[in-house]
Motif scaffolding. Sequence first.
Motif, PDB file in Angstrom:
ATOM      1  N   LEU A 113     -31.992 -41.861  99.252  1.00 36.89           N
ATOM      2  CA  LEU A 113     -33.107 -43.005  99.194  1.00 36.89           C
ATOM      3  C   LEU A 113     -32.379 -44.266  99.639  1.00 36.89           C
ATOM      4  CD1 LEU A 113     -35.454 -41.974  96.366  1.00 36.89           C
ATOM      5  CD2 LEU A 113     -36.113 -41.898  98.642  1.00 36.89           C
ATOM      6  N   LEU A 114     -31.225 -44.549  98.645  1.00 38.09           N
ATOM      7  CA  LEU A 114     -30.455 -45.814  98.981  1.00 38.09           C
ATOM      8  C   LEU A 114     -29.930 -45.956 100.194  1.00 38.09           C
ATOM      9  CD1 LEU A 114     -29.061 -48.126  97.832  1.00 38.09           C
ATOM     10  CD2 LEU A 114     -27.230 -46.749  97.074  1.00 38.09           C
ATOM     11  N   TYR A 115     -29.654 -44.801 100.959  1.00 34.29           N
ATOM     12  CA  TYR A 115     -29.141 -45.071 102.162  1.00 34.29           C
ATOM     13  C   TYR A 115     -30.353 -45.255 103.050  1.00 34.29           C
ATOM     14  CZ  TYR A 115     -28.011 -43.173 106.908  1.00 34.29           C
ATOM     15  OH  TYR A 115     -27.712 -43.051 108.196  1.00 34.29           O
ATOM     16  N   GLY A 116     -31.533 -44.745 102.939  1.00 33.28           N
ATOM     17  CA  GLY A 116     -32.488 -44.985 103.647  1.00 33.28           C
ATOM     18  C   GLY A 116     -33.060 -46.511 103.732  1.00 33.28           C
ATOM     19  N   LEU A 117     -33.137 -47.157 102.625  1.00 36.79           N
ATOM     20  CA  LEU A 117     -33.574 -48.223 102.332  1.00 36.79           C
ATOM     21  C   LEU A 117     -32.434 -49.383 103.048  1.00 36.79           C
ATOM     22  CD1 LEU A 117     -35.576 -50.051 100.960  1.00 36.79           C
ATOM     23  CD2 LEU A 117     -33.930 -50.162  98.876  1.00 36.79           C
ATOM     24  N   LEU A 118     -31.192 -49.005 103.250  1.00 37.25           N
ATOM     25  CA  LEU A 118     -30.239 -49.844 103.735  1.00 37.25           C
ATOM     26  C   LEU A 118     -30.485 -49.584 105.412  1.00 37.25           C
ATOM     27  CD1 LEU A 118     -27.042 -48.909 101.809  1.00 37.25           C
ATOM     28  CD2 LEU A 118     -28.049 -51.307 102.035  1.00 37.25           C
ATOM     29  N   VAL A 119     -30.746 -48.572 105.705  1.00 39.49           N
ATOM     30  CA  VAL A 119     -30.785 -48.377 107.243  1.00 39.49           C
ATOM     31  C   VAL A 119     -32.221 -49.075 107.692  1.00 39.49           C
ATOM     32  CG1 VAL A 119     -30.983 -46.589 108.976  1.00 39.49           C
ATOM     33  CG2 VAL A 119     -29.359 -46.379 107.378  1.00 39.49           C
ATOM     34  N   THR A 120     -33.253 -48.528 106.838  1.00 35.87           N
ATOM     35  CA  THR A 120     -34.692 -49.207 107.527  1.00 35.87           C
ATOM     36  C   THR A 120     -34.859 -50.394 107.277  1.00 35.87           C
ATOM     37  OG1 THR A 120     -35.601 -48.307 105.332  1.00 35.87           O
ATOM     38  CG2 THR A 120     -35.779 -46.803 107.073  1.00 35.87           C
ATOM     39  N   GLY A 121     -33.955 -51.069 106.291  1.00 36.63           N
ATOM     40  CA  GLY A 121     -34.132 -52.353 106.015  1.00 36.63           C
ATOM     41  C   GLY A 121     -33.419 -53.459 107.247  1.00 36.63           C
ATOM     42  N   ALA A 122     -32.278 -52.688 107.623  1.00 39.51           N
ATOM     43  CA  ALA A 122     -31.685 -53.411 108.742  1.00 39.51           C
ATOM     44  C   ALA A 122     -32.488 -53.212 110.041  1.00 39.51           C
ATOM     45  CB  ALA A 122     -30.149 -52.661 108.900  1.00 39.51           C
ATOM     46  N   GLN A 123     -33.125 -51.960 110.227  1.00 37.77           N
ATOM     47  CA  GLN A 123     -34.130 -51.765 111.360  1.00 37.77           C
ATOM     48  C   GLN A 123     -35.203 -52.821 111.370  1.00 37.77           C
ATOM     49  OE1 GLN A 123     -36.615 -48.545 111.335  1.00 37.77           O
ATOM     50  NE2 GLN A 123     -36.624 -48.543 113.504  1.00 37.77           N
ATOM     51  N   ALA A 124     -35.785 -53.107 110.215  1.00 40.65           N
ATOM     52  CA  ALA A 124     -36.801 -54.087 110.002  1.00 40.65           C
ATOM     53  C   ALA A 124     -36.579 -55.198 110.574  1.00 40.65           C
ATOM     54  CB  ALA A 124     -37.542 -54.100 108.731  1.00 40.65           C
ATOM     55  N   ILE A 125     -35.403 -55.868 110.188  1.00 39.00           N
ATOM     56  CA  ILE A 125     -34.779 -57.189 110.638  1.00 39.00           C
ATOM     57  C   ILE A 125     -34.616 -57.190 112.228  1.00 39.00           C
ATOM     58  CG2 ILE A 125     -32.639 -58.570 110.436  1.00 39.00           C
ATOM     59  CD1 ILE A 125     -32.272 -57.786 107.629  1.00 39.00           C
ATOM     60  N   ASN A 126     -33.985 -55.971 112.666  1.00 38.06           N
ATOM     61  CA  ASN A 126     -34.056 -56.224 114.238  1.00 38.06           C
ATOM     62  C   ASN A 126     -35.254 -56.125 115.096  1.00 38.06           C
ATOM     63  OD1 ASN A 126     -31.202 -54.013 113.682  1.00 38.06           O
ATOM     64  ND2 ASN A 126     -31.196 -55.767 115.167  1.00 38.06           N
ATOM     65  N   ILE A 127     -36.215 -55.359 114.149  1.00 40.17           N
ATOM     66  CA  ILE A 127     -37.658 -55.407 115.021  1.00 40.17           C
ATOM     67  C   ILE A 127     -38.312 -56.529 114.832  1.00 40.17           C
ATOM     68  CG2 ILE A 127     -40.029 -54.241 114.812  1.00 40.17           C
ATOM     69  CD1 ILE A 127     -38.575 -51.799 113.974  1.00 40.17           C
ATOM     70  N   SER A 128     -38.255 -57.418 113.771  1.00 39.06           N
ATOM     71  CA  SER A 128     -38.987 -58.584 113.463  1.00 39.06           C
ATOM     72  C   SER A 128     -38.356 -59.581 114.238  1.00 39.06           C
ATOM     73  CB  SER A 128     -39.050 -58.772 112.004  1.00 39.06           C
ATOM     74  OG  SER A 128     -39.575 -57.975 111.020  1.00 39.06           O
ATOM     75  N   VAL A 129     -37.007 -59.701 114.342  1.00 40.60           N
ATOM     76  CA  VAL A 129     -36.327 -60.803 115.007  1.00 40.60           C
ATOM     77  C   VAL A 129     -36.384 -60.720 116.754  1.00 40.60           C
ATOM     78  CG1 VAL A 129     -34.040 -61.683 115.361  1.00 40.60           C
ATOM     79  CG2 VAL A 129     -34.747 -61.321 113.205  1.00 40.60           C
ATOM     80  N   LEU A 130     -36.655 -59.372 116.868  1.00 39.54           N
ATOM     81  CA  LEU A 130     -36.251 -58.951 118.661  1.00 39.54           C
ATOM     82  C   LEU A 130     -37.578 -60.030 119.309  1.00 39.54           C
ATOM     83  CD1 LEU A 130     -35.426 -57.259 120.822  1.00 39.54           C
ATOM     84  CD2 LEU A 130     -37.200 -55.877 120.538  1.00 39.54           C
ATOM     85  N   GLY A 131     -38.683 -59.905 119.038  1.00 42.67           N
ATOM     86  CA  GLY A 131     -39.638 -60.809 119.739  1.00 42.67           C
ATOM     87  C   GLY A 131     -39.404 -62.237 120.005  1.00 42.67           C
ATOM     88  N   PHE A 132     -38.912 -62.791 118.778  1.00 43.04           N
ATOM     89  CA  PHE A 132     -38.750 -64.227 118.860  1.00 43.04           C
ATOM     90  C   PHE A 132     -37.280 -64.695 119.753  1.00 43.04           C
ATOM     91  CE2 PHE A 132     -40.971 -63.701 114.667  1.00 43.04           C
ATOM     92  CZ  PHE A 132     -42.214 -64.443 114.768  1.00 43.04           C
ATOM     93  N   HIS A 133     -36.471 -63.564 119.485  1.00 42.94           N
ATOM     94  CA  HIS A 133     -35.156 -63.589 120.122  1.00 42.94           C
ATOM     95  C   HIS A 133     -35.220 -63.701 121.606  1.00 42.94           C
ATOM     96  CE1 HIS A 133     -30.729 -62.348 119.981  1.00 42.94           C
ATOM     97  NE2 HIS A 133     -30.954 -63.365 120.638  1.00 42.94           N
ATOM     98  N   VAL A 134     -36.007 -62.633 122.150  1.00 41.09           N
ATOM     99  CA  VAL A 134     -36.406 -62.459 123.689  1.00 41.09           C
ATOM    100  C   VAL A 134     -37.031 -63.662 124.018  1.00 41.09           C
ATOM    101  CG1 VAL A 134     -37.550 -61.006 125.210  1.00 41.09           C
ATOM    102  CG2 VAL A 134     -36.375 -60.317 123.606  1.00 41.09           C
ATOM    103  N   ILE A 135     -38.204 -64.181 123.471  1.00 33.76           N
ATOM    104  CA  ILE A 135     -38.960 -65.550 123.680  1.00 33.76           C
ATOM    105  C   ILE A 135     -37.842 -66.676 123.795  1.00 33.76           C
ATOM    106  CG2 ILE A 135     -40.569 -67.260 123.074  1.00 33.76           C
ATOM    107  CD1 ILE A 135     -42.126 -64.953 121.796  1.00 33.76           C
TER     108      ILE A 135
END
Length: 431
Positions: free
Chosen positions: A224-246
């Motif tokens: 669970l700790l591993y999953g939280l670290l990985v999915t938290g990082a992925q959530a940042i990538n997904i959330s920033v991607l649209g603004f970054h590309v714009i």
Amino acid sequence: MNLRSPAFAILFSVSLIAAAGNMALQSVLPAIGREFRLADTLVAAAFAISALMWTVASPFWARLSDRLGRKKVMMIGLAGFILSMSGFGLAATAGLEQWLGAGLAFILMAVARGIYGVFGSAAPIASQAYVADRTTPEQRTQAMSMLASAQGLGTVIGPTFAPLLVLPIVGLAGPMYAFALFGAIVLLVVWRRLPSGEVTRTPSPSGRRADKGLWKDPRVRDFLLYGLLVTGAQAINISVLGFHVIDVITQPGAGPDEALPFISIAMFAGAAATLLAQWGLIPLLRLQAADLMRWGAGLAMLGNILTILAPGYYGVVVGYAVVSMGVGFARPGFTAGSSLSVGPHEQGAVAGLMMSLAGLSFLGPPVIGVALYELAEPAPFVANALLLAVATALCFISPRLRLGPPDLSDRDETPSPETPPASQPGPEGNR
């Protein structure tokens, strides 16, 4: 469960439609926020409410699926998805057409997303538990990988079709209406075609609730700790991607909707990389949970480093694709690992914990990531690289993650007719 059976195809479609709808929304959300002239952090913060509700509701749906049955809870989750997507679309249309003020329209959009937060975890929890109920330990890793790949395929379909669904009458809200309709079709198929015969679940030997204290249970705690670290990082990538590309693509004075095709291409590249991992490399290399987690965190860390070193559009696309491939390895690794570490009576509870992770990962990290992005462009990717370095180190430090899930005495280890004997490992491996 035969992975080529109609039942598994239906479960696959349930995960597929939810992922496609969410990624379609994610691809147009930055443009909607910019059209409403809202701060990027406000857009991210408003939807953290949905993530909070998802996290709180997930254990409830896990327990209800044990009592009420997997199929019924799946249908409840799909109904919530349909209501949320259609409500979000109506609120977005009202704001874009100026029937309502942008602030009020955005509040209604957040309410609609909150509905998804309450009900959205029900369908994937029930789907994962349905698969766990009907697979042997030898089948479990590949089955979980195939189910997770539905999310990868959804991330291809959602952003690929989203620009095509931005139509003259409905505008940027078009994808939400379309996926609400698709969700209704899937709900009908689940109701009419998914077998409802429930697998008898062994009661807890202690008589206590299966999910009580499971967060702290040493059998699954490190997964669970591993999953939280990985999915938290992925959530940042997904959330920033649209603004970054714009910001990378659009010229001064251009509308944010002009960047939608470029956002879709970036998301398509990430989804293709995820599917390459889950449909090609995992079965080919016969990777088990411990291998998947090591490769997953390492590749995701490399993808963030590439984004830092090459901040232009092509660097963003390549970096996001490598991150997505890493998560494509990691997610079935910690999901199957945690499932294989507990007994039959705890499968629903573990599925609930996995969905709680999904909610937690989108609770704080996206807001923090977007705030870091507004502060300095490379900042969220530096933070992600550090998180994923910790996740990679955990794979070697934790005995549970280093060795993988153990064989449990209360599991039936007898190979099914579909599964090769342990001495002749098939695509699922010999765990």
